[in-house]
Design a protein around this motif. Structure first.
Motif, PDB file in Angstrom:
ATOM      1  N   PHE A  38       0.921  -1.522   0.082  1.00  0.00           N
ATOM      2  CA  PHE A  38      -0.070   0.067  -0.030  1.00  0.00           C
ATOM      3  C   PHE A  38       0.822   1.172   0.023  1.00  0.00           C
ATOM      4  CE2 PHE A  38      -3.164  -2.864   2.238  1.00  0.00           C
ATOM      5  CZ  PHE A  38      -3.649  -3.199   1.184  1.00  0.00           C
ATOM      6  N   ASP A  39       1.953   1.280   0.625  1.00  0.00           N
ATOM      7  CA  ASP A  39       2.770   2.607   0.646  1.00  0.00           C
ATOM      8  C   ASP A  39       4.019   2.197  -0.189  1.00  0.00           C
ATOM      9  OD1 ASP A  39       1.026   3.489   2.499  1.00  0.00           O
ATOM     10  OD2 ASP A  39       2.352   2.856   4.503  1.00  0.00           O
ATOM     11  N   ARG A  40       4.143   1.360  -1.023  1.00  0.00           N
ATOM     12  CA  ARG A  40       5.205   1.102  -1.951  1.00  0.00           C
ATOM     13  C   ARG A  40       6.787   1.326  -0.952  1.00  0.00           C
ATOM     14  NH1 ARG A  40       1.349   3.907  -3.257  1.00  0.00           N
ATOM     15  NH2 ARG A  40       2.372   5.755  -2.493  1.00  0.00           N
ATOM     16  N   LEU A  41       6.643   0.800   0.075  1.00  0.00           N
ATOM     17  CA  LEU A  41       8.015   0.846   0.949  1.00  0.00           C
ATOM     18  C   LEU A  41       8.314  -0.451   1.454  1.00  0.00           C
ATOM     19  CD1 LEU A  41       9.509   3.311   2.272  1.00  0.00           C
ATOM     20  CD2 LEU A  41       7.836   3.130   4.183  1.00  0.00           C
ATOM     21  N   GLU A  42       9.701  -0.645   1.258  1.00  0.00           N
ATOM     22  CA  GLU A  42      10.309  -2.010   1.807  1.00  0.00           C
ATOM     23  C   GLU A  42      10.849  -1.517   3.235  1.00  0.00           C
ATOM     24  OE1 GLU A  42      11.034  -5.325  -0.083  1.00  0.00           O
ATOM     25  OE2 GLU A  42      11.073  -4.644  -1.762  1.00  0.00           O
ATOM     26  N   LEU A  43      10.441  -2.129   4.214  1.00  0.00           N
ATOM     27  CA  LEU A  43      11.073  -2.062   5.520  1.00  0.00           C
ATOM     28  C   LEU A  43      11.209  -3.422   6.001  1.00  0.00           C
ATOM     29  CD1 LEU A  43       8.388   0.302   6.834  1.00  0.00           C
ATOM     30  CD2 LEU A  43      10.516   0.988   6.187  1.00  0.00           C
ATOM     31  N   THR A  44      11.897  -3.425   7.252  1.00  0.00           N
ATOM     32  CA  THR A  44      12.311  -4.569   8.036  1.00  0.00           C
ATOM     33  C   THR A  44      11.876  -4.309   9.429  1.00  0.00           C
ATOM     34  OG1 THR A  44      14.354  -3.545   8.836  1.00  0.00           O
ATOM     35  CG2 THR A  44      14.552  -4.810   6.539  1.00  0.00           C
ATOM     36  N   PRO A  45      11.838  -5.165  10.204  1.00  0.00           N
ATOM     37  CA  PRO A  45      11.274  -4.941  11.711  1.00  0.00           C
ATOM     38  C   PRO A  45      12.327  -3.831  12.339  1.00  0.00           C
ATOM     39  CG  PRO A  45      11.498  -7.265  11.193  1.00  0.00           C
ATOM     40  CD  PRO A  45      11.882  -6.674   9.998  1.00  0.00           C
ATOM     41  N   ALA A  46      13.249  -4.030  11.862  1.00  0.00           N
ATOM     42  CA  ALA A  46      14.389  -2.816  12.452  1.00  0.00           C
ATOM     43  C   ALA A  46      14.157  -1.354  12.005  1.00  0.00           C
ATOM     44  CB  ALA A  46      15.811  -3.257  12.256  1.00  0.00           C
ATOM     45  N   THR A  47      13.694  -1.211  10.834  1.00  0.00           N
ATOM     46  CA  THR A  47      13.393   0.060  10.267  1.00  0.00           C
ATOM     47  C   THR A  47      11.838   0.773  10.306  1.00  0.00           C
ATOM     48  OG1 THR A  47      13.045  -0.874   7.984  1.00  0.00           O
ATOM     49  CG2 THR A  47      15.243   0.048   8.590  1.00  0.00           C
ATOM     50  N   LEU A  48      10.971  -0.416  10.947  1.00  0.00           N
ATOM     51  CA  LEU A  48       9.642  -0.104  11.217  1.00  0.00           C
ATOM     52  C   LEU A  48       9.568   1.267  11.846  1.00  0.00           C
ATOM     53  CD1 LEU A  48       7.411  -3.168  11.950  1.00  0.00           C
ATOM     54  CD2 LEU A  48       6.860  -1.069  10.422  1.00  0.00           C
ATOM     55  N   ARG A  49      10.342   1.217  13.021  1.00  0.00           N
ATOM     56  CA  ARG A  49      10.241   2.424  13.997  1.00  0.00           C
ATOM     57  C   ARG A  49      11.171   3.416  13.498  1.00  0.00           C
ATOM     58  NH1 ARG A  49      11.064   1.785  20.666  1.00  0.00           N
ATOM     59  NH2 ARG A  49      11.063   4.013  21.130  1.00  0.00           N
ATOM     60  N   VAL A  50      10.635   4.830  13.779  1.00  0.00           N
ATOM     61  CA  VAL A  50      11.455   5.918  13.599  1.00  0.00           C
ATOM     62  C   VAL A  50      12.548   6.147  14.466  1.00  0.00           C
ATOM     63  CG1 VAL A  50      11.314   8.316  12.973  1.00  0.00           C
ATOM     64  CG2 VAL A  50       9.343   6.987  12.104  1.00  0.00           C
ATOM     65  N   GLY A  51      13.666   6.201  14.040  1.00  0.00           N
ATOM     66  CA  GLY A  51      14.760   6.366  14.877  1.00  0.00           C
ATOM     67  C   GLY A  51      15.286   7.653  15.025  1.00  0.00           C
ATOM     68  N   GLU A  52      16.387   8.022  15.996  1.00  0.00           N
ATOM     69  CA  GLU A  52      16.798   9.212  16.434  1.00  0.00           C
ATOM     70  C   GLU A  52      17.303  10.049  15.389  1.00  0.00           C
ATOM     71  OE1 GLU A  52      16.130  10.132  19.499  1.00  0.00           O
ATOM     72  OE2 GLU A  52      16.889  12.134  19.179  1.00  0.00           O
ATOM     73  N   ALA A  53      18.122   9.420  14.589  1.00  0.00           N
ATOM     74  CA  ALA A  53      18.559  10.411  13.512  1.00  0.00           C
ATOM     75  C   ALA A  53      17.362  10.796  12.601  1.00  0.00           C
ATOM     76  CB  ALA A  53      19.389   9.477  12.566  1.00  0.00           C
ATOM     77  N   GLU A  54      16.506  10.345  12.372  1.00  0.00           N
ATOM     78  CA  GLU A  54      15.270  10.788  11.618  1.00  0.00           C
ATOM     79  C   GLU A  54      14.687  12.130  12.383  1.00  0.00           C
ATOM     80  OE1 GLU A  54      13.293   7.634   9.187  1.00  0.00           O
ATOM     81  OE2 GLU A  54      13.965   6.699  10.919  1.00  0.00           O
TER      82      GLU A  54
END
Lengths: 430, 430
Positions: free
Chosen positions: B56-72
């Protein structure tokens, strides 16, 4: 015989998680049947309500006989004995006094900038109260739902109750009158919910519907949610008892069975730090079951969903209690306050050895409509707050608008809402 | 051009009822699609969430990148200009101060009989906040939902937001950080609601879900209701303005358009006692529409759902306002208090000529999440109360049990509940 768990066992966590996940309700799929009934009542009004009442309750009514009349209230009044009437009046008065304390207070103040803010509470104008028919037609539930509505200031409390074959419980009529119910109609099921939500020629619509009901009623409430407000959808009743070994096993057994007799899907759980006491309670349950009028129901509930959990210290029962988030929690120890302080998730707590949960069902004064199925993690029992709503009030003068306006414009622009920005800017000549 | 009604016309009541009944939302039937997504996420957890996000979002994620991190968060922080950040902080602080006043107070008291009663409020432990993606991804809504949750004392505020093609609005990240959001996941739609309700390997479950969303999100919230709590299902925005002829027509036109630009299904209504003023406002609306960035949306809303209603006296606007039960109500007259006192059904009231509703959207301090579609007749805007729940407390000693017990036994017997009666009688040696 209920299951027995021991917190010291290596497989305890897995078994406790399984207990938490136990599904006690069979969810019947009645959605499409209910959808058709709602649409029909919406389209045909009284005529549809009368048709369904004839079909489901085997009762021929007319628009004129849908509403329960004065003569029937008087007949019911004569049919109820003095002892029961006095008990209902005591219950009504205690519920009323307690709920009076729940009335929210308006707030209106001026902040440091000179902005005036406020919250004003007003009663919902019209509320519908569903009361089940048959054996689940409890006069105490009429009081628990209708009294808080009247305390809140609801103008019209409209009760509906199915009367299969025309049979109506006189206690329900007496309770309705004592609670101040304004209108009472002999109609039940999804057709009653539809009539309350959409209105018919005879039944004026209400704005919110509360009260328990069967699968059809629950599905109908879900479907009309939005058109009207609804209360929670109640599941089977449950009790969790934290008890030390100094209790009389017969008292605790009686409390476990008081929940179990409600419904084969009810759930009674004991957590104790005393293995011998646990065994004594289990024996007392079996003994008492033999002489209970509703022993078969209670036995099935205890067998299928009952549990006895051993912990090394009752303080360690608290995390389990908070995960269970029981509708009713009894704390039967000599000094209950430390345990009480550690409870985060529970509908109602009954404190000390001399507070059986049953007191709360009838005459304690607090409400017996409480969150079931672990929903005490996120919801509360019925209260006056369920029958009022809050309007927020905001007032900025020209000076406050000058102070706050630029920030509002900045955010409106950041959100791409040009007309929002203009609505402020135009007043500031920006 | 909006419709014009005149309360003096013989067909007014019929036309007003038609206005009340206007359905502004197309209800898409997405129930079965949503049901499948919920079941899939429940069964497969992260794997399902990642699959739907890819689809639906045309976005490949992994369990590790699901969460938005400090750098972002830090990158977003740098991307936001100082003016907007300062406005967000002002809004956050004002929302916080106002909502602090909404925290309910525990009550514990002993009545004349010696019975101890009480109500204890506790925060919900974990709450999910849905934030839409794309153009409806408003940082102000992040503040309005998350700040009250943190004021209430919610331990875990978990936000989800879809990021189609990986695009995320930096303002939303900054607002989340300012509001104290604890965890942020880049997932949307029914799959996000499922992850919040049931939990996955990466996203721990919450107990309540709030926030607006599209038809899929709304259907998913309805379906998980019971497993978790949900807030109201919000519909298109609306404003009702009561204004006399002494207002600047351009100010009132700007306020009508600020609602209308939200959505083609938004609704703006003016009630006035001055026909010439009504005409001037209509002309101002047409003029302003020409220079609005979202003019096309606003024009469609005004054309399809806008209305101007003439009354002989603004006091006669009150019954109409209470039937409309608007989300937002502006009272633009010199002396607004008498009209204010007569309003029973409204989400929020904006008092006087210098309080455009937009101030309440951003920096007034009150909440902008308000009941739509006439539901102000039975529900309230979002508040701290939505993030807490109440546990009732009851304690009777032996003496109080002797006083109240017989009435409880009488009612238990009248209801045919023998184990209930026994649970009290056994303690009284009856």
């Amino acid at each position: 015989m209920a299951i027995r768990l021991n917190a010291a066992d290596p497989d305890f966590e897995a078994r406790f998680v399984a207990l938490l996940a136990t599904k006690r309700e069979v969810s019947e799929d009645v959605d499409s049947a209910v959808r058709a009934i709602l649409a029909d009542v919406r389209a045909r009004g009284d005529a549809a309500v009368l048709d369904y009442t004839k079909r489901f309750d085997r009762l021929e009514l007319t628009p004129a006989t849908l509403r329960v009349g004065e003569a029937e209230f008087e007949a019911a009044d004569k049919a109820v004995d003095e002892r029961t009437r006095a008990a209902l009046i005591l219950a009504r008065d205690r519920i009323r006094s307690h709920h009076e304390r729940q009335k929210p207070v308006d707030d209106r103040y001026v902040d440091a900038l000179g902005v005036e803010l406020g919250a004003r509470w007003t009663a919902i104008e019209a509320v519908g109260l569903y009361v089940p028919g048959g054996t689940a037609s409890y006069p105490s539930s009429v009081l628990m739902n209708a009294v808080p509505a009247k305390v809140a200031g609801v103008d019209r409390v409209v009760m509906v109750v199915p009367t299969p074959d025309g049979v109506i419980n006189p206690l329900v009529l007496v309770a309705a009158r004592l609670a101040g119910v304004d209108e009472l109609y002999r109609v039940g099921g999804a057709q009653a919910i539809a009539a309350l939500a959409y209105g018919t020629e005879t039944i004026k619509p209400v704005y919110k519907i509360v009260g328990p009901g069967n699968a059809y009623v629950a599905a109908a409430k879900r479907q009309v949610f939005g058109t009207v407000g609804i209360d929670m959808i109640a599941g089977p009743s449950e009790v969790l008892i934290l008890a030390d070994g100094d209790n009389d096993p017969d008292w605790i057994a009686a409390d476990l069975l008081a929940q179990a007799e409600h419904d084969t899907a009810a759930q009674s759980i004991l957590i104790t730090d005393d293995a011998a006491f646990a065994t004594a309670v289990e024996a007392a349950v079996e003994r008492q079951l033999k002489t209970l009028p509703r022993g078969e129901t209670a036995a099935a509930s205890w067998r299928d969903y009952g549990a006895v959990i051993l912990v090394d210290d009752l303080a360690n029962a608290l995390p389990l209690a908070n995960r269970l988030a029981p509708e009713h929690l009894e704390i039967a120890v000599a000094d209950p306050e430390p345990l009480l302080a550690g409870v985060r998730n529970a509908g109602a707590i009954f404190v000390g050895r001399s507070t059986p949960e049953v007191i709360g069902d009838y005459v304690g004064g607090s409400n017996h409509v409480l969150p079931t199925a672990r929903s005490a993690r996120f919801s509360s029992g019925l209260s006056v707050l369920d029958f009022v709503k809050r309007t927020s009030i905001l007032r900025t003068g020209p000076e406050q608008l000058r102070a706050l306006g630029p920030a509002a414009i900045a955010l409106a622009e950041a959100e791409g809402l040009g007309a929002h920005a203009r609505s402020v800017a135009i007043r500031l000549n920006l």
